[in-house]
Design an enzyme around this catalytic site. Structure first.
Site, short mmCIF file in Angstrom:
data_model
loop_
_atom_site.label_atom_id
_atom_site.label_comp_id
_atom_site.label_asym_id
_atom_site.label_seq_id
_atom_site.Cartn_x
_atom_site.Cartn_y
_atom_site.Cartn_z
N SER A 1 0.83 -1.20 0.00
CA SER A 1 0.00 0.00 0.00
C SER A 1 0.86 1.25 0.00
O SER A 1 1.94 1.28 0.60
CB SER A 1 -0.89 0.03 1.24
OG SER A 1 -1.82 -1.01 1.20
N LYS B 1 -9.13 -3.20 11.92
CA LYS B 1 -9.49 -1.82 11.53
C LYS B 1 -10.51 -1.85 10.38
O LYS B 1 -11.46 -1.07 10.35
CB LYS B 1 -8.24 -1.07 11.09
CG LYS B 1 -8.43 0.43 11.04
CD LYS B 1 -7.12 1.16 10.80
CE LYS B 1 -7.35 2.66 10.71
NZ LYS B 1 -6.11 3.41 10.49
N ASP B 2 -10.31 -2.79 9.44
CA ASP B 2 -11.28 -2.94 8.35
C ASP B 2 -12.63 -3.42 8.87
O ASP B 2 -13.68 -3.00 8.37
CB ASP B 2 -10.75 -3.93 7.30
CG ASP B 2 -9.73 -3.28 6.36
OD1 ASP B 2 -9.57 -2.05 6.42
OD2 ASP B 2 -9.11 -4.00 5.57
N GLU C 1 -28.87 7.60 -13.12
CA GLU C 1 -28.64 7.43 -11.68
C GLU C 1 -27.60 8.46 -11.23
O GLU C 1 -26.75 8.89 -12.00
CB GLU C 1 -28.13 6.01 -11.41
CG GLU C 1 -29.22 4.96 -11.59
CD GLU C 1 -30.11 4.86 -10.36
OE1 GLU C 1 -31.06 5.65 -10.26
OE2 GLU C 1 -29.85 3.99 -9.52
#
Lengths: 256, 420
Positions: free
Chosen positions: B217, B241-242, B285
């Protein structure tokens, strides 16, 4: 309509700058006045007495021209009618069935598993009987209008004399809340047009509100299930999220 | 990294022959992750979660849906009214599409802010843009399936755009339709593709994750990991945390599903499709509104279509438009401001897209369109040259150890090295 307010509040909380309601409202007539509905809000539920009165107004007044093809007679048990009463309602209707063993179509009394019988066999027949205007099916009208039941009640009570100089067609009436103000439906409600079984005075306002209530039910018969389950699910998720936050703090505590 | 020792003999037996457990241990357990990821890094896994939700609810809906112009609308109503918990599955799927886009848009803007598209993550970024395009195609075709008024007229308007292509445009349109109008053949092929594309998305997501795990990351500082002290294992730190982020997200999502399920939709789609009655305002949309605004901002049909697609295609070449060696906007004083201007510009485009194309809406739409492209083609290349980035910290650990955000003495030198 408070559900729209909930939506707007949720969207604002998310920082969403989209207001789809605004897009659809553009070009329509004045905004219908907001009313208090028992089915609004997260704990909202239908008022069974209002639903039954509203069904009575539909059957005795609206059903002369408007169909409700998504409703079944069995749905009437959900508005508080006993099964026997719902069966009796169904049996009042004549349903075309067949072909029989001779190959002929025949009429029989309705059953709980039948859809509401429409007043006209097809759209062209409906138009021919209504001066060229098609009376819309009412199954979903509380959902396919931006203001929902507020709009229905507003149109039903929104008839007035046309303003000075406004040309009206022969079959048209002036309506404050109908888009374009020219509506082909003559004023459908008059005081005491129906006689409520529960003795409620049948004013135009009362009938309009009752039938709007019923039409909201027709548009979403599972609304109460949705609210009931939603409260449980959200409470569960709040607790779960709180626990997960505590766990996250604990797991991360050895890093700091 | 050495293969982990598994205690369970069955696991060991399988892993010796097919090392799935070693793989999972490497990629999900010990996978070194920057220790300073903030909550904006939750949105990737949330989007992945949403993809699974959409596929599962979609498979269940497909068991009851009838792809035929005479039955599609009623079959969706049947699901809502008569299938046990069908209303729940349908509302999750319907609102899930909107929330999938919310998550992915935040994920994209996070990438923009922290420069996650820069070397060595260009392919990771490009795969992400491919996913966005596939999502848009899938969402567009999915919106057609209930066969309401907006389904039908949206499909008509959007497929007609292809008629702007010179020479072959008309042929392409009838090829898309499978006939001479949006009709049953169109509905059937859209249904077929709507079922197929999500699995293609899964495939590209796998590649996206492979590319991610190759270099790991990015992080809020936008600097490389300098060693073990900068990273923490993915599990348990980021799994929990996710999970917490997921709980928070699901709570908000469920508030919509249960208490405002139609808020993000259009009431006209509760009217069955009628080719003879055009709705007064055909709007897509909400998640397409900014692109719809760009399409309408340009008076020429072909150029409008080109601009609309270019608005997404520009993201493919973004890594080469922004040549600044500094990734994170935290150290790019001017980029930080133009980033927020771009966010504002996209919101303005979205609002303009929802309004009728008349009066001063047209002018604002044009200005916002010009600014959108200027951001990518003028501002970013110029900033790469003229912006003076602030000094970068030496390592992720350093600002934490150094006590707060004050740049360390050697920071300037490090920044220069980073740029070299």
């Amino acid at each position: 309509m408070r559900n729209r307010l909930i939506g707007a509040a949720l969207a604002a909380a998310l920082g969403l700058a989209v207001l789809p309601g605004a897009a659809s409202a553009a070009g329509a007539g004045p905004q219908p006045p907001e009313r208090e509905w028992s089915f609004n809000g997260i704990f909202g539920s239908f008022d069974r007495a209002a639903l039954q009165r509203g069904y009575q107004v539909y059957r005795e007044v609206c059903a002369a021209c408007h169909g409700m093809r998504l409703m079944f007679y069995r749905n009437l048990t959900q508005i508080g009618l006993s099964e026997a009463a719902a069966k009796a309602e169904a049996a009042n209707a004549f349903v075309v069935d067949g072909p029989d063993s001779e190959g002929e179509m025949f009429e029989r009394p309705g059953k709980l598993s039948d859809r509401f019988v429409s007043p006209f066999p097809n759209d062209n027949a409906a138009k021919a009987a209504n001066g060229g205007a098609l009376p819309p099916d009412l199954s979903l009208i509380a959902k396919n209008q931006a203001a929902g039941p507020d709009y229905i009640a507003a149109v039903l009570t929104g008839y007035a004399d046309p303003p000075e100089g406004m040309e009206m067609g022969e079959t048209q009436s002036y309506n404050m809340y109908f888009s374009g103000h020219r509506i082909s439906m003559p004023p459908p409600l008059f005081d005491d047009l129906v006689e409520y079984a529960d003795g409620t005075p049948a004013t135009v306002e009362q009938m309009a509100v009752d039938v709007s209530h019923f039409l909201m039910f027709a548009a979403e018969p599972q609304l109460e299930d949705r609210h009931r389950l939603g409260v449980k699910v959200v409470i569960f998720l709040l607790v779960l999220t709180g626990l997960l936050y505590a766990l996250k703090r604990k797991v991360w505590s050895d890093l700091h | 990294m050495a293969a982990p020792k598994f205690e369970n003999p069955i696991v060991r037996w399988i892993d010796y022959r097919l090392p799935v457990f070693t793989f999972m241990h490497h990629e999900m357990h010990e996978y070194p992750t920057p220790k300073n990821l903030n909550y904006w890094w939750n949105f990737g896994s949330l989007a992945g979660f949403m993809l699974i939700v959409m596929i599962l609810t979609g498979i269940m809906l497909a068991m009851h849906y009838t792809p035929h112009v005479d039955h599609a609308f009623d079959s969706v109503e049947r699901i809502r009214r008569d299938v046990p918990f069908g209303w729940l599955i349908q509302f999750i799927h319907m609102n899930g599409a909107s929330f999938f886009f919310i998550l992915v848009y935040i994920h994209i803007f996070r990438g923009l802010y922290y420069g996650s598209y820069k070397s060595p993550r260009e392919i990771l970024w490009i795969l992400g843009v491919v996913i966005l395009l596939l999502m848009m195609a899938t969402a567009f075709m999915g919106y057609v399936l209930p066969w309401g008024q907006m389904s039908f007229w949206g499909a008509t308007v959007i497929t007609n755009l292809f008629s702007a292509i010179p020479l072959v445009g008309e042929h392409i349109v009838s090829w898309l339709w499978g006939g001479f109008a949006v009709d049953n053949a169109t509905l059937n092929r859209f249904y077929s593709l709507h079922y197929l594309l999500p699995f293609v998305i899964v495939g590209v997501v796998v590649l996206h994750v492979v590319a991610l795990h190759t270099h790991g990351s990015n992080n809020p500082l936008g600097i490389e990991l300098r060693g073990k002290q900068d990273s923490i294992p993915f599990h348990p730190y980021y799994t929990i945390k996710d999970m917490f982020g997921l709980g928070l997200f699901l709570t908000i999502f469920c508030l919509f599903v249960f208490f405002a399920p139609d808020y993000l939709g259009h009431p006209d789609n509760y009217v069955p499709a009628n080719p003879l009655v055009t709705p007064p305002h055909i709007v897509p949309e909400w998640y397409f509104l900014p692109f719809f605004a760009i399409l309408r901002a340009i008076p020429d049909k072909l150029l409008g279509v080109v601009a609309m697609f270019a608005a997404i295609a520009v993201l493919f070449i973004l890594p080469w438009l922004d040549r600044s060696p500094v990734r994170s906007a935290r150290f790019r004083p001017i980029y930080k401001q133009v980033f927020w201007l771009l966010v504002l510009d996209c919101l303005v485009l979205g609002y303009i897209g929802s309004q009728p194309a008349e009066g001063w809406y047209i002018h604002i739409g044009r200005l916002a369109t010009i600014y959108y492209f200027a951001h990518f083609f003028v501002i970013l290349p110029l900033l790469s040259v003229f912006e003076r980035p602030r000094p970068l910290p030496l390592s992720i650990g350093e600002p934490v150890l150094g006590g707060g955000s004050s740049p360390p003495a050697g920071g300037g030198g490090a920044g220069a090295m980073e740029r070299a």
